[in-house]
Design an enzyme around this catalytic site. Structure first.
Site, short mmCIF file in Angstrom:
data_model
loop_
_atom_site.label_atom_id
_atom_site.label_comp_id
_atom_site.label_asym_id
_atom_site.label_seq_id
_atom_site.Cartn_x
_atom_site.Cartn_y
_atom_site.Cartn_z
N SER A 213 0.80 -1.22 0.00
CA SER A 213 0.00 0.00 0.00
C SER A 213 0.84 1.28 0.00
O SER A 213 0.38 2.32 -0.44
CB SER A 213 -0.95 0.01 1.20
N ASP A 454 -3.36 6.82 11.73
CA ASP A 454 -2.54 6.14 10.72
C ASP A 454 -1.21 6.90 10.60
O ASP A 454 -1.15 7.99 10.04
CB ASP A 454 -3.29 6.14 9.38
N HIS A 457 0.94 5.48 6.39
CA HIS A 457 0.77 5.99 5.02
C HIS A 457 1.04 7.50 4.98
O HIS A 457 1.36 8.09 6.00
CB HIS A 457 -0.64 5.66 4.54
#
Ligand code: NAG
Ligand code: NAG
Ligand code: NAG
Ligand code: NAG
Ligand code: NAG
Ligand code: NAG
Ligand code: NAG
Length: 475
Positions: A213, A454, A457
């Site tokens: 990702s 998060d 990312h």
């Protein structure tokens, strides 16, 4: 639906994967749970799952490419544990090896890693210079410079391919400072990003990103950077699948992303519905993915975080009794990197194909690492780390050394984009709470935003745009 229990490690898993939509996942999740209970109805259920998938895809086709994330695994596995199904009943009595690994692949039993190696790496002496990367200048050491005239290179809302996981402003991030930084190497300047020039380099070519990702974030950044000068009716994107293709007609060029988080074949190769807590890989099977990437002209690989979640299981292609070997993450990654390297060594002609490897993307999960005695993570971080030597614990040094060792024999064929050190400084660049979350957040979580941030990312526009500027520099 049962409430999801989320340990910190599971949370990392959740963040590592991505999703089309919550509803799609829930549909699928229910189907999968039923499937597990009633294996015998597989063909009917498979058709049903497929049908539901199509309907959901249409309903939730958010016009742009959307990614696929969910904790399906945990629902299924929890239910298995709760009903305490003995291992033997989940494995067909006459075990026969599945042709391809998928999320339902199981090991009949697991033994310790035997020390076996996959193929031999072709040890050709390396002649000549490292391609593309000028030795006169180290583009990866330098500093970030606040520059709100040159950056961001595009606006978040102008990119139809933006992901809801990465669109931080859209999801409420009030401070936009993270968008305004450019990278300044110490002894030289980066080429200025020029979208026309980039398209000229891509004319008639396939550029493909392959990995997890994080690499998908870099791919989304790339198509956001590139799409602005292509009229809407002259560009298209294929439906979301393991291989997703952005196409620009007038340049006869594509910019693609292939989901292959472990590089080699594994039970995590479905981008929608992958299994995270029991990772099974075939260390001798790189060809399943290579057959999809071998025709690309420019390849950008990454792999890292999926190896940081504890041991992995190896299922060799010659093994017909379902006996797996268990190996620690670093050992597993080394086997996968070696399989990949041996493919590169024997298949890449550097005059025809460019291959890049993007190093570890740092995480910022513990603020005590940059601010002793603090207890947070990347949540609410708005400034950069200024200590030039800063190196977080998320960037594993033994892994870096292993990668460097494997790549050292490929220096005429693979260019390293060493983003790790420069990205370490960017604790401000993560989505934290400003992204779409697929799981329902509990009141306790909501009252403590750091708990579900998060910090893995990267917001877009932001840090991955600069990784792409480096790629542009070396192309
Ligand atoms: C496995 O067992 C089932 C029934 O128990 C049988 O129908 C099937 O042919 C067997 N498969 C193999 C590969 O032996
Ligand atoms: C850029 O930043 C400077 C200093 O913070 C500010 O004065 C200026 O208005 C900003 N310009 C733009 C276009 O945001
Ligand atoms: C982003 O939008 C602002 C205001 O709408 C505009 O001034 C700016 O030029 C845009 N930037 C880019 C890179 O398109
Ligand atoms: C961008 O690249 C194109 C094609 O190479 C060139 O014609 C143009 O002058 C460049 N633009 C800038 C601002 O450098
Ligand atoms: C488009 O590019 C492909 C390679 O990616 C090439 O095979 C094909 O001939 C090109 N088509 C045109 C019309 O240039
Ligand atoms: C990337 O750079 C770091 C130092 O910033 C170094 O330790 C590491 O070995 C480099 N990795 C590769 C693959 O060159
Ligand atoms: C690199 O090549 C040398 C010989 O050229 C060999 O001894 C070494 O094992 C290789 N290293 C790796 C990581 O493949």
């Amino acid at each position: 639906m049962r409430k999801i229990r989320i340990s910190s490690q599971h949370r990392l898993f959740l963040l590592l994967s991505v999703n089309l939509s919550l509803s799609l996942s829930l549909c699928l999740c229910r189907m999968m749970q039923r499937w597990h209970k009633k294996r015998t109805h597989f063909p009917l259920l498979a058709a049903l799952i497929f049908f539901v998938f199509i309907v959901c895809s249409i309903l939730y086709n958010e016009r742009s490419i959307q990614q696929i994330h969910q904790n399906l695994d945990h629902h299924v596995d929890d239910s298995l544990k709760k009903t305490s199904v003995p291992e033997s009943t989940t494995v067909p009595p006459n075990y026969s090896l599945p042709v391809v690994l998928d999320r339902f692949s199981t090991c009949r039993s697991t033994v310790k890693y035997s020390g076996r190696k996959a193929g031999k790496i072709v040890h050709r002496p390396e002649l000549g210079h490292q391609r593309g990367i000028e030795e006169s200048c180290d583009f990866f050491s330098g500093k970030w410079v606040f520059d709100n005239t040159s950056h961001p290179l595009y606006n978040e809302s102008d990119c139809p391919y933006m992901s809801d996981q990465l669109a931080c402003h859209k999801h409420g991030r009030p401070d936009l400072g993270y968008q305004y930084w450019r990278w300044q190497p110490r002894n030289c300047n980066l080429k200025r990003w020029n979208v026309t020039e980039m398209w000229e380099k891509l004319r008639g070519k396939r550029l493909m990103f392959v990995g997890d990702s994080l690499n998908r974030g870099q791919w989304i950044s790339m198509i956001c950077l590139l799409q602005s000068i292509i009229p809407a009716d002259k560009r298209s994107i294929s439906p979301n699948a393991a291989l997703t293709v952005f196409r620009a007609e007038e340049y006869n060029a594509t910019v693609e992303f292939l989901w292959a988080p472990l590089l080699v074949e594994s039970n995590s190769d479905d981008p929608v519905n992958h299994r995270l807590d029991e990772r099974i890989m075939r260390p001798d099977s790189v060809l399943k993915h290579a057959s999809q990437w071998e025709q690309a002209d420019i390849l950008v690989f990454n792999t890292y975080l999926w190896w940081r979640q504890g041991p992995v299981k190896l299922l060799w292609s010659s093994e017909t009794n379902g006996i797996c070997e268990e190996i620690d993450g670093l050992g597993g990654m080394e086997l996968a990197m070696e399989a990949w390297a041996s493919w590169v060594a024997s298949n890449v002609n550097p005059l025809k194909k460019r291959v890049f490897f993007v190093t570890t993307s740092p995480t910022h999960l513990w603020s005590r690492e940059w601010e002793p005695r603090s207890e947070g993570n990347c949540y609410n971080e708005k400034t950069l780390i200024i200590d030039e030597a800063y190196w977080g614990s998320g960037s594993d040094l033994p892994t870096m050394r292993m990668v460097e060792k494997v790549l050292s024999n490929l220096s005429s064929k693979v260019s390293v984009i060493n983003i790790t050190q420069l990205t370490e400084y960017r604790k401000d660049g993560h989505p934290s709470i400003y992204r779409k979350f697929w799981e329902t957040l509990s009141p306790e979580q909501l009252s403590n935003p750091a708990s579900y941030s998060d910090c893995i990312h990267w917001c877009l526009p932001g840090v991955p745009d600069v990784w792409n500027e480096l790629l542009f520099q070396f192309l």
